[in-house]
Scaffold this active site. Structure first.
Site, PDB file in Angstrom:
ATOM      1  N   CYS A 106      38.210  31.210  21.853  1.00 49.02           N
ATOM      2  CA  CYS A 106      37.718  31.019  22.619  1.00 49.02           C
ATOM      3  C   CYS A 106      36.292  30.785  23.680  1.00 49.02           C
ATOM      4  O   CYS A 106      36.819  29.847  24.686  1.00 49.02           O
ATOM      5  CB  CYS A 106      37.975  32.713  22.968  1.00 49.02           C
ATOM      6  SG  CYS A 106      37.014  33.811  22.706  1.00 49.02           S
ATOM      7  N   HIS A 159      36.045  38.173  23.383  1.00 48.44           N
ATOM      8  CA  HIS A 159      36.617  37.137  24.292  1.00 48.44           C
ATOM      9  C   HIS A 159      36.085  36.783  25.756  1.00 48.44           C
ATOM     10  O   HIS A 159      35.353  37.732  26.453  1.00 48.44           O
ATOM     11  CB  HIS A 159      38.148  37.796  23.848  1.00 48.44           C
ATOM     12  CG  HIS A 159      39.139  36.529  24.590  1.00 48.44           C
ATOM     13  ND1 HIS A 159      39.627  35.443  23.918  1.00 48.44           N
ATOM     14  CD2 HIS A 159      39.702  36.837  25.615  1.00 48.44           C
ATOM     15  CE1 HIS A 159      39.968  35.210  24.189  1.00 48.44           C
ATOM     16  NE2 HIS A 159      40.758  36.297  25.441  1.00 48.44           N
ATOM     17  N   HIS A 171      42.455  30.816  28.853  1.00 44.70           N
ATOM     18  CA  HIS A 171      41.953  31.044  27.655  1.00 44.70           C
ATOM     19  C   HIS A 171      42.336  30.941  25.948  1.00 44.70           C
ATOM     20  O   HIS A 171      43.521  30.853  26.190  1.00 44.70           O
ATOM     21  CB  HIS A 171      40.977  32.287  26.715  1.00 44.70           C
ATOM     22  CG  HIS A 171      42.725  33.529  27.520  1.00 44.70           C
ATOM     23  ND1 HIS A 171      43.001  34.357  26.820  1.00 44.70           N
ATOM     24  CD2 HIS A 171      43.761  33.324  27.980  1.00 44.70           C
ATOM     25  CE1 HIS A 171      43.986  34.661  26.858  1.00 44.70           C
ATOM     26  NE2 HIS A 171      44.602  33.897  27.538  1.00 44.70           N
TER      27      HIS A 171
END
Length: 201
Positions: A106, A159, A171
């Site tokens: 990510c 994240h 993402h």
């Protein structure tokens, strides 16, 4: 008999001379027509209104394409370079610790997009990124802002993604690679922590 080859050469010379003298030359009108046609293909008008209209048509078509491809309703003022770059990364597989088209995690995805679009080098981890951005309210998020997630109070940020529009963000997910997801999905809604804006000026 000795002079026969000379007679043949003379006859051939006369025939060739006749041919070249009577070969039709390219007409001036057809030549000028060809030049005019080529010029029209490569010339551009100086009329600013025409240029503006052409640009607007091109922009509109581009935004329509990004609308469809990313599943969002754009306001036509978003950064097209950002939208195009994000779209180029869609489908890249997830790979922890990497940041290439062969595989990315990510934060690797976010750092590469920001480098390509804005020329900005972000911190490599999602936690470090969070500490270097300006916080923005969820209701005030703009295209290009970063969205951060954690698994509960006191837990570290694990994240990060790039906000697009309509509650959707791009993402790199460990269960599917680079994709567009909704903040309304139960998992992301539950784990959403904050949004941040990178100063791009």
């Amino acid at each position: 008999m000795k002079h026969i080859p000379l007679y043949c050469l003379a006859a051939a010379s006369m025939a060739l001379s006749f041919f070249f003298e009577h070969t039709p030359a390219r007409s001036t009108s057809s030549s000028s027509a060809l030049i005019t046609a080529e010029a029209s293909l490569f010339s551009f008008t100086d009329d600013e209104e025409d240029k503006k209209s052409s640009t607007l048509t091109s922009d509109s078509a581009a935004y329509d394409y990004y609308d469809q491809a990313l599943g969002v309703h754009l306001a036509r003022t978003e950064n097209k370079d950002l939208l195009r770059t994000v779209l180029d990364w869609i489908g890249t597989p997830y790979r922890y610790g990497s940041n290439s088209k062969k595989g990315t995690d990510c934060s690797g995805f976010v750092t590469r997009v920001y480098k390509e679009v804005y020329g900005i080098t972000l911190e490599r981890s999602s936690h470090s990124m969070f500490n270097s951005v300006k916080r923005v309210e969820k209701d005030n998020m703009e295209t290009g802002d970063l969205v951060f997630f954690r698994r509960g109070p006191g837990q570290p940020i694990y994240h990060v993604g790039i906000y697009l529009k309509d509650g959707k963000f791009a993402h790199s997910a460990c269960n599917g690679g680079v994709m567009v997801s909704s903040l309304q999905q139960q998992y992301y809604h539950r784990n959403f922590y904050a949004a941040g804006r990178v100063e791009t000026n």
